[in-house]
Scaffold this motif. Structure first.
Motif, PDB file in Angstrom:
ATOM      1  N   GLY A   1      46.254   6.710  25.649  1.00  9.11           N
ATOM      2  CA  GLY A   1      45.392   6.418  26.791  1.00  9.11           C
ATOM      3  C   GLY A   1      43.925   6.357  26.398  1.00  9.11           C
TER       4      GLY A   1
ATOM      5  N   ARG B   1      41.489   3.049  26.502  1.00  5.01           N
ATOM      6  CA  ARG B   1      40.231   3.080  27.264  1.00  5.01           C
ATOM      7  C   ARG B   1      39.044   2.787  26.353  1.00  5.01           C
ATOM      8  NH1 ARG B   1      42.930   7.333  29.695  1.00  5.01           N
ATOM      9  NH2 ARG B   1      41.885   8.868  28.388  1.00  5.01           N
TER      10      ARG B   1
ATOM     11  N   GLY C   1      39.048  -0.881  25.585  1.00  5.08           N
ATOM     12  CA  GLY C   1      38.603  -1.594  26.790  1.00  5.08           C
ATOM     13  C   GLY C   1      37.106  -1.520  26.969  1.00  5.08           C
TER      14      GLY C   1
ATOM     15  N   THR D   1      34.443  -4.733  26.746  1.00  5.38           N
ATOM     16  CA  THR D   1      33.471  -4.990  27.813  1.00  5.38           C
ATOM     17  C   THR D   1      32.047  -4.928  27.272  1.00  5.38           C
ATOM     18  OG1 THR D   1      34.971  -4.116  29.483  1.00  5.38           O
ATOM     19  CG2 THR D   1      32.644  -4.211  30.069  1.00  5.38           C
TER      20      THR D   1
ATOM     21  N   ASP E   1      38.565  -4.169  31.437  1.00  2.00           N
ATOM     22  CA  ASP E   1      39.062  -3.380  32.572  1.00  2.00           C
ATOM     23  C   ASP E   1      40.582  -3.258  32.546  1.00  2.00           C
ATOM     24  OD1 ASP E   1      36.456  -3.070  33.392  1.00  2.00           O
ATOM     25  OD2 ASP E   1      36.610  -4.457  35.092  1.00  2.00           O
ATOM     26  N   ALA E   2      41.259  -4.341  32.160  1.00  4.69           N
ATOM     27  CA  ALA E   2      42.724  -4.314  32.085  1.00  4.69           C
ATOM     28  C   ALA E   2      43.188  -3.326  31.016  1.00  4.69           C
ATOM     29  CB  ALA E   2      43.263  -5.705  31.789  1.00  4.69           C
TER      30      ALA E   2
ATOM     31  N   THR F   1      41.545  -0.712  29.955  1.00  3.52           N
ATOM     32  CA  THR F   1      41.236   0.622  30.472  1.00  3.52           C
ATOM     33  C   THR F   1      42.305   1.066  31.470  1.00  3.52           C
ATOM     34  OG1 THR F   1      38.859   0.308  30.130  1.00  3.52           O
ATOM     35  CG2 THR F   1      39.514   1.976  31.739  1.00  3.52           C
ATOM     36  N   SER F   2      42.681   0.175  32.364  1.00  3.05           N
ATOM     37  CA  SER F   2      43.731   0.495  33.336  1.00  3.05           C
ATOM     38  C   SER F   2      45.064   0.753  32.649  1.00  3.05           C
ATOM     39  CB  SER F   2      43.888  -0.646  34.342  1.00  3.05           C
ATOM     40  OG  SER F   2      42.753  -0.745  35.148  1.00  3.05           O
ATOM     41  N   LEU F   3      45.371  -0.031  31.641  1.00  2.00           N
ATOM     42  CA  LEU F   3      46.598   0.166  30.872  1.00  2.00           C
ATOM     43  C   LEU F   3      46.602   1.547  30.225  1.00  2.00           C
ATOM     44  CD1 LEU F   3      49.248  -0.953  29.674  1.00  2.00           C
ATOM     45  CD2 LEU F   3      47.871  -1.819  27.775  1.00  2.00           C
TER      46      LEU F   3
ATOM     47  N   ASN G   1      45.007   4.212  31.223  1.00  2.00           N
ATOM     48  CA  ASN G   1      45.200   5.217  32.279  1.00  2.00           C
ATOM     49  C   ASN G   1      46.666   5.278  32.708  1.00  2.00           C
ATOM     50  OD1 ASN G   1      42.480   5.903  32.322  1.00  2.00           O
ATOM     51  ND2 ASN G   1      41.995   4.450  33.940  1.00  2.00           N
ATOM     52  N   GLY G   2      47.302   4.117  32.825  1.00  3.25           N
ATOM     53  CA  GLY G   2      48.699   4.071  33.231  1.00  3.25           C
ATOM     54  C   GLY G   2      49.620   4.717  32.212  1.00  3.25           C
TER      55      GLY G   2
ATOM     56  N   ASP H   1      49.070   8.524  32.434  1.00  2.00           N
ATOM     57  CA  ASP H   1      49.674   9.063  33.653  1.00  2.00           C
ATOM     58  C   ASP H   1      51.198   9.068  33.553  1.00  2.00           C
ATOM     59  OD1 ASP H   1      47.144   9.403  34.693  1.00  2.00           O
ATOM     60  OD2 ASP H   1      47.248   7.665  36.038  1.00  2.00           O
TER      61      ASP H   1
END
Length: 91
Positions: free
Chosen positions: A38, A42, A45, A49, A61-62, A64-66, A68-69, A72
């Motif tokens: 994770g 991030r 990402g 950016t 952003d994608a 970073t979201s990946l 986080n996912g 989690d």
């Protein structure tokens, strides 16, 4: 409590101790892998950016979201594995 009523004695206690140890070990490993993966996603990402600005922001952003996912998701699995190792209902 009457003698012999302890659910965690004898063979059952030994099995519980072993499964708890294995569950905690696997859970810890999953937490580590999820955290590292994770954080890496991030970081990548943020780098994308930062280097590309607005043009690369959607990709950054994608990622970073990946990240986080993934973190989690592995934390959720970790909790389930640790609970199952302790003889608790996992899900």
């Amino acid at each position: 409590m009457a003698f012999g009523d302890d659910k965690n004695s004898g063979v059952a206690g030994g099995v519980t101790a072993v499964t708890s140890t294995v569950g905690n070990g696997v859970g810890g490993l999953l937490g580590t892998v999820g955290g590292v993966t994770g954080a890496a996603a991030r970081g990548i990402g943020g780098t994308v950016t930062g280097v590309t600005g607005n043009a690369g922001k959607p990709l950054g952003d994608a990622l970073t979201s990946l990240g986080n996912g993934v973190e989690d998701g592995t934390n959720s699995i970790k909790k389930g594995v640790e609970s199952a190792g302790q003889g608790k209902k996992a899900w």
